[in-house]
Design a protein around this motif. Structure first.
Motif, PDB file in Angstrom:
ATOM      1  N   ASP A  56     -14.988 -17.469  17.730  1.00 26.72           N
ATOM      2  CA  ASP A  56     -15.849 -16.345  17.372  1.00 26.72           C
ATOM      3  C   ASP A  56     -15.434 -15.044  18.053  1.00 26.72           C
ATOM      4  OD1 ASP A  56     -17.356 -17.996  15.762  1.00 26.72           O
ATOM      5  OD2 ASP A  56     -18.824 -18.460  17.333  1.00 26.72           O
ATOM      6  N   ASP A  57     -14.489 -15.128  18.967  1.00 25.45           N
ATOM      7  CA  ASP A  57     -14.045 -13.938  19.690  1.00 25.45           C
ATOM      8  C   ASP A  57     -12.865 -13.251  19.006  1.00 25.45           C
ATOM      9  OD1 ASP A  57     -15.943 -14.514  21.645  1.00 25.45           O
ATOM     10  OD2 ASP A  57     -14.523 -15.723  22.816  1.00 25.45           O
ATOM     11  N   HIS A  58     -12.398 -13.817  17.896  1.00 29.67           N
ATOM     12  CA  HIS A  58     -11.221 -13.275  17.228  1.00 29.67           C
ATOM     13  C   HIS A  58     -11.533 -12.842  15.796  1.00 29.67           C
ATOM     14  CE1 HIS A  58      -8.477 -14.510  20.458  1.00 29.67           C
ATOM     15  NE2 HIS A  58      -9.240 -15.582  20.554  1.00 29.67           N
ATOM     16  N   GLU A  59     -10.632 -12.054  15.253  1.00 30.19           N
ATOM     17  CA  GLU A  59     -10.844 -11.512  13.908  1.00 30.19           C
ATOM     18  C   GLU A  59      -9.540 -11.530  13.112  1.00 30.19           C
ATOM     19  OE1 GLU A  59     -12.525  -7.427  11.760  1.00 30.19           O
ATOM     20  OE2 GLU A  59     -12.206  -7.501  13.934  1.00 30.19           O
ATOM     21  N   LEU A  60      -9.643 -11.837  11.834  1.00 28.70           N
ATOM     22  CA  LEU A  60      -8.519 -11.810  10.913  1.00 28.70           C
ATOM     23  C   LEU A  60      -8.773 -10.790   9.817  1.00 28.70           C
ATOM     24  CD1 LEU A  60      -7.784 -15.625  10.370  1.00 28.70           C
ATOM     25  CD2 LEU A  60      -6.288 -13.983  11.515  1.00 28.70           C
ATOM     26  N   THR A  61      -7.735 -10.091   9.402  1.00 24.04           N
ATOM     27  CA  THR A  61      -7.831  -9.175   8.266  1.00 24.04           C
ATOM     28  C   THR A  61      -6.669  -9.459   7.321  1.00 24.04           C
ATOM     29  OG1 THR A  61      -6.546  -7.474   9.423  1.00 24.04           O
ATOM     30  CG2 THR A  61      -8.955  -7.359   9.597  1.00 24.04           C
ATOM     31  N   GLY A  66      -2.022  -3.600  -0.383  1.00 19.96           N
ATOM     32  CA  GLY A  66      -2.651  -2.523   0.372  1.00 19.96           C
ATOM     33  C   GLY A  66      -4.164  -2.494   0.297  1.00 19.96           C
ATOM     34  N   ILE A  67      -4.759  -3.415  -0.457  1.00 13.17           N
ATOM     35  CA  ILE A  67      -6.214  -3.457  -0.616  1.00 13.17           C
ATOM     36  C   ILE A  67      -6.809  -4.493   0.332  1.00 13.17           C
ATOM     37  CG2 ILE A  67      -8.121  -3.895  -2.214  1.00 13.17           C
ATOM     38  CD1 ILE A  67      -6.232  -3.153  -4.492  1.00 13.17           C
ATOM     39  N   ASP A  68      -7.808  -4.097   1.105  1.00 12.63           N
ATOM     40  CA  ASP A  68      -8.495  -5.023   1.999  1.00 12.63           C
ATOM     41  C   ASP A  68      -9.219  -6.072   1.143  1.00 12.63           C
ATOM     42  OD1 ASP A  68     -10.288  -6.346   3.729  1.00 12.63           O
ATOM     43  OD2 ASP A  68     -10.505  -4.582   4.991  1.00 12.63           O
ATOM     44  N   VAL A  69      -8.897  -7.342   1.362  1.00  3.91           N
ATOM     45  CA  VAL A  69      -9.459  -8.399   0.512  1.00  3.91           C
ATOM     46  C   VAL A  69     -10.978  -8.493   0.624  1.00  3.91           C
ATOM     47  CG1 VAL A  69      -7.346  -9.759   0.569  1.00  3.91           C
ATOM     48  CG2 VAL A  69      -9.119 -10.179   2.294  1.00  3.91           C
ATOM     49  N   MET A  70     -11.546  -8.064   1.740  1.00  3.92           N
ATOM     50  CA  MET A  70     -12.992  -8.145   1.917  1.00  3.92           C
ATOM     51  C   MET A  70     -13.724  -7.080   1.100  1.00  3.92           C
ATOM     52  SD  MET A  70     -13.146 -10.758   3.826  1.00  3.92           S
ATOM     53  CE  MET A  70     -14.813 -10.845   4.482  1.00  3.92           C
ATOM     54  N   GLU A  71     -12.984  -6.076   0.629  1.00  2.00           N
ATOM     55  CA  GLU A  71     -13.592  -5.000  -0.153  1.00  2.00           C
ATOM     56  C   GLU A  71     -13.480  -5.252  -1.661  1.00  2.00           C
ATOM     57  OE1 GLU A  71     -11.796  -1.378   1.083  1.00  2.00           O
ATOM     58  OE2 GLU A  71     -12.572  -1.490   3.145  1.00  2.00           O
ATOM     59  N   LYS A  73     -14.614  -7.516  -4.365  1.00  2.00           N
ATOM     60  CA  LYS A  73     -15.622  -8.545  -4.580  1.00  2.00           C
ATOM     61  C   LYS A  73     -15.132  -9.696  -5.455  1.00  2.00           C
ATOM     62  CE  LYS A  73     -19.601  -5.505  -3.899  1.00  2.00           C
ATOM     63  NZ  LYS A  73     -20.846  -4.960  -4.505  1.00  2.00           N
ATOM     64  N   LYS A  74     -14.289  -9.412  -6.433  1.00  2.00           N
ATOM     65  CA  LYS A  74     -13.816 -10.458  -7.339  1.00  2.00           C
ATOM     66  C   LYS A  74     -12.901 -11.465  -6.649  1.00  2.00           C
ATOM     67  CE  LYS A  74     -14.174  -7.898 -11.685  1.00  2.00           C
ATOM     68  NZ  LYS A  74     -13.443  -7.407 -12.873  1.00  2.00           N
ATOM     69  N   TRP A  75     -12.429 -11.137  -5.446  1.00  2.00           N
ATOM     70  CA  TRP A  75     -11.521 -12.039  -4.742  1.00  2.00           C
ATOM     71  C   TRP A  75     -12.266 -13.057  -3.874  1.00  2.00           C
ATOM     72  CZ3 TRP A  75      -7.300  -7.963  -3.051  1.00  2.00           C
ATOM     73  CH2 TRP A  75      -6.556  -7.608  -4.195  1.00  2.00           C
ATOM     74  N   TYR A  76     -13.528 -12.822  -3.581  1.00  2.00           N
ATOM     75  CA  TYR A  76     -14.381 -13.801  -2.891  1.00  2.00           C
ATOM     76  C   TYR A  76     -13.778 -14.322  -1.583  1.00  2.00           C
ATOM     77  CZ  TYR A  76     -16.318 -13.854  -7.622  1.00  2.00           C
ATOM     78  OH  TYR A  76     -16.829 -13.474  -8.840  1.00  2.00           O
ATOM     79  N   PHE A  77     -13.416 -13.450  -0.683  1.00  2.00           N
ATOM     80  CA  PHE A  77     -12.860 -13.872   0.602  1.00  2.00           C
ATOM     81  C   PHE A  77     -13.946 -14.007   1.660  1.00  2.00           C
ATOM     82  CE2 PHE A  77      -8.847 -12.935  -1.275  1.00  2.00           C
ATOM     83  CZ  PHE A  77      -7.911 -13.644  -0.528  1.00  2.00           C
ATOM     84  N   GLN A  78     -13.742 -14.937   2.573  1.00  2.00           N
ATOM     85  CA  GLN A  78     -14.667 -15.126   3.681  1.00  2.00           C
ATOM     86  C   GLN A  78     -13.929 -15.705   4.880  1.00  2.00           C
ATOM     87  OE1 GLN A  78     -17.612 -18.218   2.992  1.00  2.00           O
ATOM     88  NE2 GLN A  78     -16.328 -19.175   1.428  1.00  2.00           N
ATOM     89  N   THR A  79     -14.472 -15.439   6.052  1.00  5.07           N
ATOM     90  CA  THR A  79     -13.900 -15.976   7.287  1.00  5.07           C
ATOM     91  C   THR A  79     -14.734 -17.157   7.746  1.00  5.07           C
ATOM     92  OG1 THR A  79     -13.149 -13.765   7.941  1.00  5.07           O
ATOM     93  CG2 THR A  79     -13.259 -15.440   9.673  1.00  5.07           C
ATOM     94  N   CYS A 106      -1.404 -10.517   6.438  1.00 13.86           N
ATOM     95  CA  CYS A 106      -2.531 -10.983   7.242  1.00 13.86           C
ATOM     96  C   CYS A 106      -2.249 -10.641   8.692  1.00 13.86           C
ATOM     97  CB  CYS A 106      -2.697 -12.498   7.072  1.00 13.86           C
ATOM     98  SG  CYS A 106      -4.115 -13.146   7.986  1.00 13.86           S
ATOM     99  N   SER A 107      -3.241 -10.117   9.391  1.00  8.92           N
ATOM    100  CA  SER A 107      -3.044  -9.743  10.785  1.00  8.92           C
ATOM    101  C   SER A 107      -4.239 -10.172  11.619  1.00  8.92           C
ATOM    102  CB  SER A 107      -2.829  -8.228  10.914  1.00  8.92           C
ATOM    103  OG  SER A 107      -3.917  -7.515  10.351  1.00  8.92           O
ATOM    104  N   SER A 108      -3.994 -10.389  12.903  1.00 10.94           N
ATOM    105  CA  SER A 108      -5.045 -10.813  13.821  1.00 10.94           C
ATOM    106  C   SER A 108      -5.286  -9.734  14.861  1.00 10.94           C
ATOM    107  CB  SER A 108      -4.638 -12.117  14.519  1.00 10.94           C
ATOM    108  OG  SER A 108      -3.536 -11.894  15.373  1.00 10.94           O
ATOM    109  N   ASP A 109      -6.364  -9.904  15.603  1.00 11.61           N
ATOM    110  CA  ASP A 109      -6.725  -8.893  16.591  1.00 11.61           C
ATOM    111  C   ASP A 109      -5.781  -8.870  17.796  1.00 11.61           C
ATOM    112  OD1 ASP A 109      -7.490 -11.334  17.542  1.00 11.61           O
ATOM    113  OD2 ASP A 109      -9.580 -10.813  17.899  1.00 11.61           O
ATOM    114  N   ASP A 110      -4.847  -9.842  17.874  1.00 10.10           N
ATOM    115  CA  ASP A 110      -3.898  -9.825  18.985  1.00 10.10           C
ATOM    116  C   ASP A 110      -2.566  -9.207  18.570  1.00 10.10           C
ATOM    117  OD1 ASP A 110      -2.646 -11.694  17.419  1.00 10.10           O
ATOM    118  OD2 ASP A 110      -2.598 -13.284  18.919  1.00 10.10           O
TER     119      ASP A 110
END
Length: 204
Positions: A56-61, A66-71, A73-79, A106-110
């Motif tokens: 829970d201390d980390h984040e993935l994007t 070039g489009i953020d998958v979380m933005e 809606k039709k792609w239905y992404f979740q962490t 895909c990138s991580s917070d580290d």
């Protein structure tokens, strides 16, 4: 503990991966070529290995073209959490012509990053290695499904011309010619002798 990012592309209804590539702790597994064609849905999952208990201390994007998958809606992404010590970002994308050649990153917070290019057939046509069934909208990779002895199309079109010894001329480059019959090209060097004389496993 430094996390490791893994990017995997999976066909939603196939569950089979091909040609996995591992480079410096970043694993990229490309589309299953049997279904990599415009119009087909694929699942994309990005995995990050972290110290167990710190998920829970980390984040993935992730971005696609070039489009953020979380933005989108039709792609239905979740962490969500995967196995202990693993964080995953997962979703479904339908392949479109606009996504052909798009970069998936895909990138991580580290600071870890995994990327690949969406490479798939732009149309369900023989020149790209795919056969469109005569009836309906089904599409199959020629090298996997044509002349395999099974009526995958349910209209017989994927087995048309396969009854004799020679491979159908319009699909020949994607098939393998045994002395006595024609077989799907992907059965060449698959570890099983499909030709009576084992010719499909020679020089493998």
């Amino acid at each position: 503990m430094v996390g490791t990012v893994q990017l995997a592309l999976l066909v939603a209804f196939a569950g089979v991966l091909t040609n996995a590539v591992d480079v410096n702790n970043i694993s990229i597994e490309p589309l299953d070529e049997r279904f990599a064609v415009v119009g087909k849905p694929v699942s994309i999952v990005c995995k990050m290995n972290v110290e167990e208990g710190t998920e829970d201390d980390h984040e993935l994007t992730m971005t696609i073209g070039g489009i953020d998958v979380m933005e989108k809606k039709k792609w239905y992404f979740q962490t969500y959490r995967g196995e202990p010590g693993q964080l995953e970002l997962y979703g479904n994308v339908r392949l479109t012509k606009k996504l052909l050649g798009a970069n998936v990153e895909c990138s991580s917070d580290d600071g870890s990053v995994a990327s690949m290019t969406l490479d798939f057939a732009p149309a369900c046509e023989a020149e790209f290695g795919f056969h469109k069934c005569t009836k309906g909208r089904r599409c199959y990779q020629i090298a996997a499904y044509v002349c395999d002895g099974s009526d995958d199309c349910k209209d017989g079109s994927d087995e048309e011309g396969c009854e004799g010894r020679d491979c159908p001329e319009n699909f020949a480059e994607f098939l393998f010619q045994c002395p006595e019959k024609c077989i799907p090209g992907e059965r060449r060097c698959d570890g099983w002798e499909d030709c009576e004389n084992g010719e499909d496993e020679i020089d493998c």
